[in-house]
Design a protein around this motif. Structure first.
Motif, PDB file in Angstrom:
ATOM      1  N   ILE A 154       0.860  -1.134  -0.059  1.00 51.77           N
ATOM      2  CA  ILE A 154      -0.430   0.331   0.290  1.00 51.77           C
ATOM      3  C   ILE A 154       0.890   1.428  -0.104  1.00 51.77           C
ATOM      4  O   ILE A 154       1.611   1.324   0.519  1.00 51.77           O
ATOM      5  N   PRO A 176      -0.868  -7.443  -5.141  1.00 50.70           N
ATOM      6  CA  PRO A 176      -2.070  -6.368  -5.203  1.00 50.70           C
ATOM      7  C   PRO A 176      -1.322  -5.045  -5.040  1.00 50.70           C
ATOM      8  O   PRO A 176      -0.283  -5.396  -3.475  1.00 50.70           O
ATOM      9  N   GLN A 177      -1.534  -4.068  -4.930  1.00 49.95           N
ATOM     10  CA  GLN A 177      -0.954  -2.788  -4.928  1.00 49.95           C
ATOM     11  C   GLN A 177      -1.229  -1.608  -5.077  1.00 49.95           C
ATOM     12  O   GLN A 177      -2.484  -1.553  -6.175  1.00 49.95           O
ATOM     13  N   TRP A 178      -1.292  -0.530  -4.914  1.00 47.28           N
ATOM     14  CA  TRP A 178      -2.552   0.705  -4.781  1.00 47.28           C
ATOM     15  C   TRP A 178      -1.301   1.445  -4.467  1.00 47.28           C
ATOM     16  O   TRP A 178      -0.656   1.648  -3.229  1.00 47.28           O
ATOM     17  N   GLU A 191      -2.530   4.333  -3.017  1.00 45.23           N
ATOM     18  CA  GLU A 191      -2.595   5.124  -1.217  1.00 45.23           C
ATOM     19  C   GLU A 191      -3.120   3.899  -0.886  1.00 45.23           C
ATOM     20  O   GLU A 191      -2.845   2.726  -1.249  1.00 45.23           O
ATOM     21  N   ALA A 239      -5.149   0.902   0.464  1.00 53.23           N
ATOM     22  CA  ALA A 239      -6.393   0.456  -0.538  1.00 53.23           C
ATOM     23  C   ALA A 239      -8.070   0.159  -0.307  1.00 53.23           C
ATOM     24  O   ALA A 239      -8.088   0.340   1.402  1.00 53.23           O
ATOM     25  N   GLN A 246     -11.362  -4.266  -0.854  1.00 55.17           N
ATOM     26  CA  GLN A 246     -10.207  -5.462  -1.866  1.00 55.17           C
ATOM     27  C   GLN A 246      -8.506  -5.890  -0.736  1.00 55.17           C
ATOM     28  O   GLN A 246      -7.788  -6.713  -0.715  1.00 55.17           O
ATOM     29  N   PHE A 247      -8.465  -5.135  -0.209  1.00 53.49           N
ATOM     30  CA  PHE A 247      -7.210  -5.293   0.973  1.00 53.49           C
ATOM     31  C   PHE A 247      -7.403  -6.470   1.762  1.00 53.49           C
ATOM     32  O   PHE A 247      -6.701  -7.678   1.847  1.00 53.49           O
TER      33      PHE A 247
END
Length: 144
Positions: A111, A127-129, A131, A133, A137-138
């Motif tokens: 994140i 998975p990556q965001w 800002e 998440a 989804q997180f």
């Protein structure tokens, strides 16, 4: 089963009453970089009631615009063990590097990647965001 860990000096030990090593995530925000003194921090989210600590713990309460966080440190070496905060009641955020079997952990998500160091390469498929998440989804990424 329990998962165990300790601070840097060993004065504080803890147990987490869970069935397996918890999934972990990396946070690349500037706050985590400053607090860890590194490029990112790695945490595990576990039920607060599952954590039992022995040894000299000191706490520090930090209040920001959107939450109050209670940090737990070893009273001897001041290593940060875990924290709780008002945005996630009932959840303990354990510093993954304090787990006894930290070399077995698998990072399930990243994140705040908008702030990651340019030299850090993130693995494909994790998975990556940029800002924080979205919660659903997180949680799904950590379970996946």
């Amino acid at each position: 089963m329990t998962v165990t860990g300790q601070c840097r000096c060993g004065a504080c030990r803890y147990e987490i009453a869970v069935d397996a090593l918890p999934p972990v995530y990396a946070c690349h925000c500037h706050i985590c970089q400053r607090v860890s003194g590194s490029a990112f921090s790695v945490q595990a989210l576990v039920p607060e009631g599952a954590v039992t600590v022995s040894g000299p713990i000191v706490t520090r309460e930090i209040t920001t615009d959107d939450r109050t966080s209670v940090q737990r440190f070893c009273g001897e070496c001041l290593a940060r063990i875990y924290n709780t905060n008002t945005r996630g009641p009932g959840i303990a955020v354990v510093r993954a590097g304090t787990l006894d079997r930290s070399e077995e952990l698998v990072c399930k998500a990243h994140i705040f990647t908008a702030y990651k160091q340019a030299w850090v390469d993130l693995p494909e498929g994790v998975p990556q965001w940029p800002e924080m998440a979205p919660t659903e989804q997180f949680v799904a990424a950590l379970r996946g």
